[in-house]
Design a protein around this motif. Structure first.
Motif, mmCIF file in Angstrom:
data_model
loop_
_atom_site.group_PDB
_atom_site.id
_atom_site.type_symbol
_atom_site.label_atom_id
_atom_site.label_comp_id
_atom_site.label_asym_id
_atom_site.label_seq_id
_atom_site.Cartn_x
_atom_site.Cartn_y
_atom_site.Cartn_z
ATOM 1 N N UNK A 177 0.831 -1.213 0.000
ATOM 2 C CA UNK A 177 0.000 0.000 0.000
ATOM 3 C C UNK A 177 0.859 1.254 0.000
ATOM 4 N N UNK A 178 1.996 1.197 0.669
ATOM 5 C CA UNK A 178 2.943 2.307 0.583
ATOM 6 C C UNK A 178 3.314 2.568 -0.874
ATOM 7 N N UNK A 179 3.616 1.494 -1.602
ATOM 8 C CA UNK A 179 4.003 1.636 -3.014
ATOM 9 C C UNK A 179 2.874 2.230 -3.846
ATOM 10 N N UNK A 180 1.627 1.798 -3.579
ATOM 11 C CA UNK A 180 0.476 2.321 -4.330
ATOM 12 C C UNK A 180 0.217 3.782 -3.969
ATOM 13 N N UNK A 181 0.156 4.088 -2.684
ATOM 14 C CA UNK A 181 -0.222 5.427 -2.235
ATOM 15 C C UNK A 181 0.824 6.483 -2.567
ATOM 16 N N UNK A 182 2.072 6.083 -2.664
ATOM 17 C CA UNK A 182 3.128 7.060 -2.951
ATOM 18 C C UNK A 182 3.535 7.059 -4.419
ATOM 19 N N UNK A 183 2.808 6.324 -5.248
ATOM 20 C CA UNK A 183 3.063 6.354 -6.683
ATOM 21 C C UNK A 183 4.278 5.580 -7.139
ATOM 22 N N UNK A 215 0.490 10.845 3.051
ATOM 23 C CA UNK A 215 0.492 10.646 4.507
ATOM 24 C C UNK A 215 0.185 9.185 4.833
ATOM 25 N N UNK A 216 -0.920 8.671 4.278
ATOM 26 C CA UNK A 216 -1.289 7.282 4.574
ATOM 27 C C UNK A 216 -0.207 6.323 4.104
#
Length: 204
Positions: free
Chosen positions: A25-31, A158-159
């Motif tokens: 999710x870090x990879x998805x949310x931060x592009x 942030x998330x």
């Protein structure tokens, strides 16, 4: 390596599954990855569900009310439901299905409230595990508020970053629990709990 017939601590496996979800999710949310990955992410989360539901049941059987319940509802909602939803949304995007995804925000809001209200219980946990929960305490409400369209998508940074932090501390805690238990001494320091266990003497 066997340590007899006593039940082993399943927590590290659950934390690795959590870290996998947090990292992706870090990879998805931060592009770091493209949105086209969501169906694959859904499959990974379903795999995480298998691990965490086993961990949750074992923790409950070991008498761990806090960890057992957290892993159980994480397995169901953070892993299985989210995994299936991502696969569904992938096909919804392809076929142009109209979906009011704000319902996700209401669901995540309930999960965020549960997590926040249970957090004080982790004051008695190793400091590294408390750090995992604190990072999730920021990420999960932000996700809920974004899904409710109260916060804009710029909050993904942030998330995403706090999910990444939770994943790092989760892996660190799993590392410490496994090695410290295997060697029977502190190899990886996890930090002492903020609230210590107290022995209560009962007078006659």
């Amino acid at each position: 390596m066997s340590h007899g017939h006593a039940p082993a601590n399943p927590g590290p496996a659950g934390l690795v599954a959590l870290a996998m979800a947090c990292f992706t999710f870090y990879a998805v949310h931060t592009g770091k990855v493209e949105g086209s990955c969501i169906a694959l992410l859904g499959i990974w989360l379903i795999g995480g569900f298998v691990v965490q539901v086993i961990v949750g049941v074992m923790e409950l059987n070991h008498g761990n009310i806090l960890g057992g319940n957290i892993f159980t509802f994480f397995s169901a909602f953070f892993m299985l439901v989210t995994g299936l939803e991502l696969i569904f949304k992938y096909f919804a995007g392809i076929y142009g299905w109209t979906v009011d995804a704000r319902i996700d925000g209401w669901a995540w809001l309930a999960l965020a409230i549960a997590l926040l209200t249970w957090t004080p219980g982790y004051l008695k946990a190793p400091l590294s595990l408390f750090a995992v929960v604190l990072a999730l305490d920021i990420a999960v409400p932000v996700v809920a508020l974004m899904d409710l369209n109260i916060l804009g998508h710029e909050w993904h940074a942030v998330s995403g970053n706090f999910l990444g932090i939770a994943g790092v501390f989760g892996l660190y805690t799993a590392w410490g629990v496994v090695l410290n238990t295997t060697f029977g001494r502190t190899i990886i320091p996890l930090g002492t709990p903020i609230v210590k266990e107290q022995s209560v003497s009962v007078g006659k």
